[in-house]
Design an enzyme around this catalytic site. Structure first.
Site, PDB file in Angstrom:
ATOM      1  N   ASP A  23       0.465  -1.941   3.692  1.00 17.69           N
ATOM      2  CA  ASP A  23       0.053  -0.543   3.576  1.00 17.69           C
ATOM      3  C   ASP A  23       1.017   0.316   4.388  1.00 17.69           C
ATOM      4  OD1 ASP A  23      -1.547   1.835   3.097  1.00 17.69           O
ATOM      5  OD2 ASP A  23      -3.251   0.495   2.798  1.00 17.69           O
ATOM      6  N   GLY A  26       4.807  -0.814   4.583  1.00 15.91           N
ATOM      7  CA  GLY A  26       5.700  -0.672   3.441  1.00 15.91           C
ATOM      8  C   GLY A  26       5.051   0.086   2.308  1.00 15.91           C
ATOM      9  N   ASP A  27       5.710   0.040   1.164  1.00 16.35           N
ATOM     10  CA  ASP A  27       5.299   0.801  -0.017  1.00 16.35           C
ATOM     11  C   ASP A  27       5.219  -0.160  -1.194  1.00 16.35           C
ATOM     12  OD1 ASP A  27       5.079   2.462  -2.241  1.00 16.35           O
ATOM     13  OD2 ASP A  27       6.471   3.959  -1.463  1.00 16.35           O
ATOM     14  N   PHE A  28       4.030  -0.281  -1.796  1.00 14.86           N
ATOM     15  CA  PHE A  28       3.881  -1.244  -2.894  1.00 14.86           C
ATOM     16  C   PHE A  28       4.664  -0.861  -4.139  1.00 14.86           C
ATOM     17  CE2 PHE A  28      -0.578   0.776  -2.831  1.00 14.86           C
ATOM     18  CZ  PHE A  28      -0.226   1.846  -3.628  1.00 14.86           C
ATOM     19  N   HIS A  61      -6.792   2.610  -9.669  1.00 18.84           N
ATOM     20  CA  HIS A  61      -7.440   3.848 -10.143  1.00 18.84           C
ATOM     21  C   HIS A  61      -6.827   5.099  -9.521  1.00 18.84           C
ATOM     22  CE1 HIS A  61     -10.829   4.716  -6.977  1.00 18.84           C
ATOM     23  NE2 HIS A  61      -9.710   4.351  -6.387  1.00 18.84           N
TER      24      HIS A  61
END
Length: 349
Positions: A214, A240-242, A259
């Site tokens: 996250d 981090g960034d998914f 969602h």
């Protein structure tokens, strides 16, 4: 007879059945109730009235409130079934209000604070514009996309994170009951915030190593949660960034992540998960499922919530299936958690 001469029963207060005009009045004033609940949560009314009750003056002194306004507020709470008073002077809490107690198991206090928070509330006020344009209204209402706005407002970001953690805490054990970890050794909670889901799974499976991916600002909360859950020695937080990459693992958990995003963004997240799976690995998607038109439930209203706040949406099983196919994933099973949330198990196609 005027509208306000109707037999009007506020939402949640119970009482006699009302006609369509009365029902419409309930709907029209529903946002009043939202803010009563949020204010009760913010002022810790449930804590002050538990277990022996309190006078408005006592609540006012504890929270630095105007005494007359405190009385009027508690009187409104009583009309909604949140409080009771035999003499109009001393108020006690009800089981309904107890759901907002800060020390209650499964407390809804954090969710109530988020439900009426500025970053949630103001975009909803522009719902008609969201329907007209198909675009989220956070930039128009707040000046930035919702996650960018939260990143710039740490106080409200904390409210949001606490609300998501509270939601997960209430669901984690139900989800853990139906999640099959088989021989998994590493579970990665993608966008897992405080990590309550993966940490619950770790407690049930002593050989499981857990990872949360996250944004860096939630690291301290996730690590503190791991300590409190007794799994810190098997837990790692990855900032981090998914959308860039996902840590490798045997199981990737995506709870209420998809969602938040449009279809193309979801496919990108899913492809990153697929690329990071170890041989024999799986992706577990946990989401609401929209049923056929006209089915009562939370899902269509949550879909409007996503419309107002983000580029995301709630989806049907068929709509999820199209995303999975684009991402190179095949559904293996679908399980109900005993709540509205379903667990969709995916494997590489």
């Amino acid at each position: 007879m005027t509208l306000f001469e109707h037999d009007f029963v506020a939402a949640g207060a119970g009482g006699r059945p009302v006609d369509d005009t009365g029902r419409m009045l309930q709907m029209m004033t529903g946002y009043w109730v939202t803010q009563v609940v949020r204010t009760a949560a913010e002022l810790r009314i449930a804590d002050h009235l538990h277990p022996d009750g309190a006078t408005p003056a006592e609540v006012a002194e504890a929270e630095s409130l105007d005494p007359d306004s405190a009385f009027r507020f508690l009187r409104a709470c009583a009309s909604l079934g949140l409080a009771a008073s035999a003499d109009g002077r001393r108020f006690t809490g009800t089981p309904l209000l107890d759901t907002l107690r800060s020390d209650a198991p499964g407390s809804l206090r954090d969710l109530a604070l988020w439900g009426g928070a500025e970053s949630h509330w103001l975009p909803w006020g522009r719902l008609a514009d969201a329907v007209r344009t198909g675009a989220p209204q956070t930039e128009a209402a707040l000046g930035a996309p919702v996650f960018d706005w939260l990143a710039a407002h740490p106080g409200e970001a904390e409210v949001f994170t606490n609300a998501m953690t509270a939601m997960t805490r209430g669901l984690a054990h139900k989800l853990a009951d139906v999640i099959d970890l088989r021989d998994a050794r590493v579970a990665v909670d993608v966008g897992g915030a405080g990590g309550n889901l993966v940490q619950t799974l770790m407690r049930r499976h002593p050989g499981l190593t857990g990872v949360v991916l996250d944004l860096p600002h939630v690291a301290a909360e996730a690590e503190a949660s791991a300590v409190s859950m007794g799994v810190a020695d098997r837990f790692t937080f990855v900032g981090g960034d998914f959308f860039d990459e996902v840590p490798p693992g045997d199981v990737h958990l995506l709870k209420f992540v998809l969602h938040d995003w449009d279809d193309d963004a979801c496919v990108r997240i899913l492809r990153n998960c697929r690329a990071a799976l170890r041989p024999g690995g799986r992706v577990l998607v946990m989401e609401l499922l929209v049923d056929k038109v006209g089915t009562p439930g939370l899902e269509p209203l949550m879909d409007l919530n996503m419309m107002a706040l983000s580029t995301g949406r709630e989806r049907s099983l068929d709509e999820f299936g199209k995303l999975f196919e684009r991402a190179g994933l095949t559904p293996a099973s679908t399980a109900s958690s005993g709540s509205r949330v379903h667990v969709l198990e995916l494997v590489p196609a």
